[in-house]
Structures are given as structure tokens and as C-alpha cells.
Design an enzyme around this catalytic site. Structure first.
Site, PDB file in Angstrom:
ATOM      1  CE1 TYR A  49     -11.046   5.042   7.362  1.00 50.11           C
ATOM      2  CE2 TYR A  49     -12.823   6.099   9.100  1.00 50.11           C
ATOM      3  CZ  TYR A  49     -12.086   6.435   7.407  1.00 50.11           C
ATOM      4  OH  TYR A  49     -11.934   6.671   6.560  1.00 50.11           O
ATOM      5  CG  ASP A 106       2.338  -0.846   2.048  1.00 53.22           C
ATOM      6  OD1 ASP A 106       1.846  -0.632   2.873  1.00 53.22           O
ATOM      7  OD2 ASP A 106       2.407  -2.161   2.959  1.00 53.22           O
ATOM      8  CB  VAL A 107       2.056   4.779   2.964  1.00 50.48           C
ATOM      9  CG1 VAL A 107       1.301   5.588   1.808  1.00 50.48           C
ATOM     10  CG2 VAL A 107       0.183   4.318   3.394  1.00 50.48           C
ATOM     11  CE  LYS A 160      -8.849   7.820   7.910  1.00 55.20           C
ATOM     12  NZ  LYS A 160      -8.293   8.943   6.500  1.00 55.20           N
ATOM     13  CB  THR A 215     -14.527   5.550  -3.014  1.00 48.35           C
ATOM     14  OG1 THR A 215     -14.495   5.898  -1.897  1.00 48.35           O
ATOM     15  CG2 THR A 215     -14.012   7.520  -2.900  1.00 48.35           C
ATOM     16  CG  ASP A 216     -13.131   1.507  -5.403  1.00 46.56           C
ATOM     17  OD1 ASP A 216     -14.483   1.271  -5.963  1.00 46.56           O
ATOM     18  OD2 ASP A 216     -12.879   0.747  -5.854  1.00 46.56           O
ATOM     19  CB  SER A 249     -12.695  10.778   8.559  1.00 46.05           C
ATOM     20  OG  SER A 249     -13.919   9.876   8.065  1.00 46.05           O
ATOM     21  CB  ILE A 261     -10.935  10.742  -1.979  1.00 48.53           C
ATOM     22  CG1 ILE A 261     -12.157  10.530  -1.631  1.00 48.53           C
ATOM     23  CG2 ILE A 261     -10.109  11.933  -1.951  1.00 48.53           C
ATOM     24  CD1 ILE A 261     -12.737   9.880   0.013  1.00 48.53           C
TER      25      ILE A 261
HETATM   26  P1  NDP Z   1     -10.572   3.722  -2.130  1.00 51.75           P
HETATM   27  O1  NDP Z   1     -10.364   2.178  -1.164  1.00 51.75           O
HETATM   28  O2  NDP Z   1     -11.502   3.656  -3.162  1.00 51.75           O
HETATM   29  O3  NDP Z   1      -8.764   3.870  -1.895  1.00 51.75           O
HETATM   30  C1  NDP Z   1      -8.236   4.279  -1.291  1.00 51.75           C
HETATM   31  C2  NDP Z   1      -6.487   4.623  -1.786  1.00 51.75           C
HETATM   32  O4  NDP Z   1      -5.275   3.928  -0.635  1.00 51.75           O
HETATM   33  C3  NDP Z   1      -6.014   3.613  -2.994  1.00 51.75           C
HETATM   34  O5  NDP Z   1      -5.598   4.363  -3.879  1.00 51.75           O
HETATM   35  C4  NDP Z   1      -4.794   2.573  -2.157  1.00 51.75           C
HETATM   36  O6  NDP Z   1      -4.035   2.296  -3.623  1.00 51.75           O
HETATM   37  C5  NDP Z   1      -4.926   3.354  -1.030  1.00 51.75           C
HETATM   38  N1  NDP Z   1      -3.726   2.369   0.030  1.00 51.75           N
HETATM   39  C6  NDP Z   1      -4.296   2.019   0.879  1.00 51.75           C
HETATM   40  N2  NDP Z   1      -3.421   1.158   1.426  1.00 51.75           N
HETATM   41  C7  NDP Z   1      -2.634   2.239   1.088  1.00 51.75           C
HETATM   42  C8  NDP Z   1      -0.944   0.861   1.274  1.00 51.75           C
HETATM   43  N3  NDP Z   1      -0.413   0.777   2.829  1.00 51.75           N
HETATM   44  N4  NDP Z   1       0.031   2.155   1.021  1.00 51.75           N
HETATM   45  C9  NDP Z   1      -0.013   2.493   0.072  1.00 51.75           C
HETATM   46  N5  NDP Z   1      -1.728   3.062  -0.560  1.00 51.75           N
HETATM   47  C10 NDP Z   1      -2.785   2.254  -0.219  1.00 51.75           C
HETATM   48  O7  NDP Z   1     -10.697   4.538  -0.711  1.00 51.75           O
HETATM   49  P2  NDP Z   1     -10.995   6.560  -0.313  1.00 51.75           P
HETATM   50  O8  NDP Z   1     -11.074   6.801  -1.722  1.00 51.75           O
HETATM   51  O9  NDP Z   1     -12.285   6.131  -0.608  1.00 51.75           O
HETATM   52  O10 NDP Z   1     -10.078   6.838  -0.049  1.00 51.75           O
HETATM   53  C11 NDP Z   1      -9.135   7.810   0.201  1.00 51.75           C
HETATM   54  C12 NDP Z   1      -9.054   8.035   1.733  1.00 51.75           C
HETATM   55  O11 NDP Z   1     -10.513   8.828   2.011  1.00 51.75           O
HETATM   56  C13 NDP Z   1      -8.542   7.193   2.689  1.00 51.75           C
HETATM   57  O12 NDP Z   1      -7.820   7.478   3.793  1.00 51.75           O
HETATM   58  C14 NDP Z   1      -9.819   7.374   3.530  1.00 51.75           C
HETATM   59  O13 NDP Z   1     -10.105   6.849   5.072  1.00 51.75           O
HETATM   60  C15 NDP Z   1     -10.876   8.122   3.565  1.00 51.75           C
HETATM   61  N6  NDP Z   1     -12.168   8.732   3.550  1.00 51.75           N
HETATM   62  C16 NDP Z   1     -12.791   8.537   2.281  1.00 51.75           C
HETATM   63  C17 NDP Z   1     -14.053   8.005   2.529  1.00 51.75           C
HETATM   64  C18 NDP Z   1     -15.320   7.460   2.164  1.00 51.75           C
HETATM   65  O14 NDP Z   1     -16.492   7.373   2.210  1.00 51.75           O
HETATM   66  N7  NDP Z   1     -14.656   7.294   0.744  1.00 51.75           N
HETATM   67  C19 NDP Z   1     -14.947   9.183   3.293  1.00 51.75           C
HETATM   68  C20 NDP Z   1     -13.998   9.777   5.049  1.00 51.75           C
HETATM   69  C21 NDP Z   1     -12.088   9.800   4.721  1.00 51.75           C
HETATM   70  P3  NDP Z   1      -3.500   1.004  -3.566  1.00 51.75           P
HETATM   71  O15 NDP Z   1      -4.710  -0.064  -3.069  1.00 51.75           O
HETATM   72  O16 NDP Z   1      -2.840   0.788  -4.970  1.00 51.75           O
HETATM   73  O17 NDP Z   1      -2.183   1.605  -2.508  1.00 51.75           O
END
Ligand code: NDP
Length: 254
Positions: free
Chosen positions: A154, A62-63, A158, A189-190, A141, A22
Site C-alpha cells: 500500500y 474496474d480501474v 501511494k 470509512t469502510d 495517503s 471518501i
Molecule cells: P472504500 O473502501 O470505502 O472505497 C474504495 C472505493 O474504491 C470504492 O468506491 C470502490 O468502488 C473503489 N474501487 C476499489 N477497487 C476498484 C477498482 N478495481 N476499480 C474501480 N473502483 C475501485 O475506501 P475509502 O473511501 O476509504 O478510500 C478511498 C481512497 O482514499 C482510496 O484510494 C484509499 O486508499 C484512500 N485513503 C483512504 C484512507 C482511509 O483511512 N479510509 C486513508 C488514506 C487514503 P467499487 O468497489 O464499487 O469498485
């Protein structure tokens, strides 16, 4: 304002977790509308700009780590100027029944999804307060608005993001800074593919059935795309709405 009409020329937007999923769609949508985009995440950037299009700046953090956030956001400022827009997108999802939800899993999810959102917002808010203008969009979410089984940590994280959004929106009301949440249902997404793999592994249903169950639980009964979540984010940035939680699919306000 419809997302196509939003012009972000001259604005610097930071997207956490913008290298995939996303966040990648959001980063692309903001660049399409003229913003200078910086991505803060842990992994390698997938936006290459190989076709001559602008490339986002990338800073590693890392956030969950306050010092890494300060360092990364300062690098973004040095590269692209003060931060006008922040999209808190980074997040993780894990599922387990309550009695098998370990303390480490709980802490990991709260730290990434909720504490990370707090820390990044506090960091970027300083620039917005000086500018008397800013936009924060928190990717929450539908699990931030209602409950579902096996995802207590989770859901709690959220719900916390939605509560945090509403509190900071109230605090900044009338300052030129708005703070909103976007609440996607299951999105392609993944993260969603992992959810499907877990369901098939734990229940023995087929991948298609698992996908169908997730779609049914979503608004409009279908899986969302990352692009429509990005469209909702752009619409929130382009509007003066404050303290809103926008549900995708459908763009209903919760
Ligand atoms: P992905 O797993 O594809 O991506 C997650 C992203 O979060 C990655 O870019 C990852 O980057 C980053 N991330 C995770 N942990 C950390 C960390 N500790 N520090 C920095 N960055 C971090 O998931 P989505 O794209 O699906 O999810 C994006 C957002 O949308 C999330 O907040 C998720 O909860 C929310 N969401 C997703 C849904 C879905 O069905 N896909 C539904 C509802 C909400 P990297 O690993 O490079 O750090």
C-alpha cells in the site's frame, strides 16, 4: 480559495470510486458546487437524488482494466461532455508483514492504486489538453509520504501516486492543467473500519484502543472525516496550485 467559494458550474468531473466512502463525499461536494459529476466504479451507486437533487452519471469499470476505462470514460463524455476534472479516488488497502505479502496481493494493490491512477489520468488528459484547462486530484495517503509497518504494498503504491502526481504536474506546468495529490491519514470509512477489525483480530486489543492508535498516528492526532478530505479536494480544484501533496487533517502541504 476556500472550498465554499469554489464555483464549478459548467464543469464535468469524473470521480473514480465515487459510490461510497471518501469518493462519495467528493462527488457530493463537487455537485454542491455546481459540477456535473460522473462516477466510475464497479458497484451500485448510493447517490440516488431521491430528494430532487441532481444525480451523477454512473459508468461501470474496474480501474485496473484499460479497455473498461476507455469504455466508461467515453460513456461519461457522451452523457455529460468533455472531462474537465478527474479525481482518482479508487483504491484498496491490505496489510501483511513483508514475508507474508504474496505476489498476488502486491500486484492487486499496485494495479488498483497506482496503475489505475495512471490509466484514468491518461484517458482524461486528452480532453484537458484540448480545452487547455483541467484539474486532476489523486487521492494518495499519508502512507504516500512516509513508511508504516505491515503495509509495504500500500505504501509503495501511494508513494507511486505522489511521484506520478509530481511528474505529471511538471509535464503539464503552464498548460492550464494542474495535477495535485491529497494525502489523508486514517479516515472514517469502510477501509478504516476494516483496518480496525484487522488490528483487533491480530493483536487482541479492543476496538477503542485500535481506533486510538490509528488516531494517534494521524496528523492532529485524530481520525479524518470523508467530508474534510472532500473539502481539500475542492480547494485544490479551485486553486492554481500544481504538484502539491495536501495532508488531511490540517491541510499542510507536504
Ligand atoms: P472504500 O473502501 O470505502 O472505497 C474504495 C472505493 O474504491 C470504492 O468506491 C470502490 O468502488 C473503489 N474501487 C476499489 N477497487 C476498484 C477498482 N478495481 N476499480 C474501480 N473502483 C475501485 O475506501 P475509502 O473511501 O476509504 O478510500 C478511498 C481512497 O482514499 C482510496 O484510494 C484509499 O486508499 C484512500 N485513503 C483512504 C484512507 C482511509 O483511512 N479510509 C486513508 C488514506 C487514503 P467499487 O468497489 O464499487 O469498485
Amino acid at each position: 480559495m476556500p472550498s465554499e467559494a469554489v464555483d464549478l458550474t459548467g464543469k464535468h468531473a469524473v470521480v473514480t470510486g465515487g459510490a461510497r466512502g471518501i469518493g462519495l463525499a467528493i462527488a457530493g461536494a463537487l455537485m454542491d458546487r455546481g459540477a456535473r459529476v460522473s462516477i466510475v466504479s464497479r458497484s451500485v451507486l448510493s447517490l440516488t437524488g431521491g430528494d430532487g437533487s441532481p444525480v451523477p452519471f454512473r459508468a461501470e469499470a474496474d480501474v485496473t482494466d484499460e479497455a473498461q476505462i476507455a469504455h466508461a470514460f467515453n460513456a461519461c463524455r457522451q452523457a455529460q461532455g468533455p472531462i474537465d476534472i478527474l479525481v482518482n479516488n479508487s483504491g484498496i488497502a491490505e496489510s501483511a508483514p513483508l514475508i507474508r505479502t504474496g505476489r498476488a496481493m502486491w500486484d492487486r494493490i499496485i494495479a488498483t492504486n497506482l496503475t489505475g491512477t495512471f490509466l484514468c489520468t491518461r484517458e482524461a488528459a486528452e480532453d484537458m489538453i484540448v480545452a487547455k484547462w483541467g484539474r486532476v486530484v489523486n487521492v494518495a495517503s499519508t502512507a504516500g509520504l512516509g513508511g508504516a509497518p505491515y503495509i509495504a504494498a500500500y505504501c509503495a503504491s501511494k508513494h507511486g501516486v505522489v511521484g506520478f502526481t509530481r511528474a505529471i504536474a511538471a509535464e503539464f506546468d503552464g498548460t492550464g492543467i494542474t495535477v495535485n495529490a491529497i494525502c489523508p491519514g486514517y479516515t472514517e470509512t469502510d477501509m478504516m473500519r476494516q483496518a480496525i477489525a484487522n488490528i483487533t483480530r491480530l493483536t487482541g486489543v479492543s476496538e477503542d484502543d485500535a481506533r486510538g492508535r490509528l488516531a494517534q498516528s494521524n496528523p492532529e492526532g485524530r481520525i479524518a472525516t470523508a467530508e474534510e478530505v472532500a473539502q481539500g479536494v475542492v480547494e485544490l480544484i479551485g486553486s492554481s496550485r500544481n504538484g502539491v501533496a495536501l495532508v488531511v487533517p490540517g491541510f499542510a502541504v507536504a
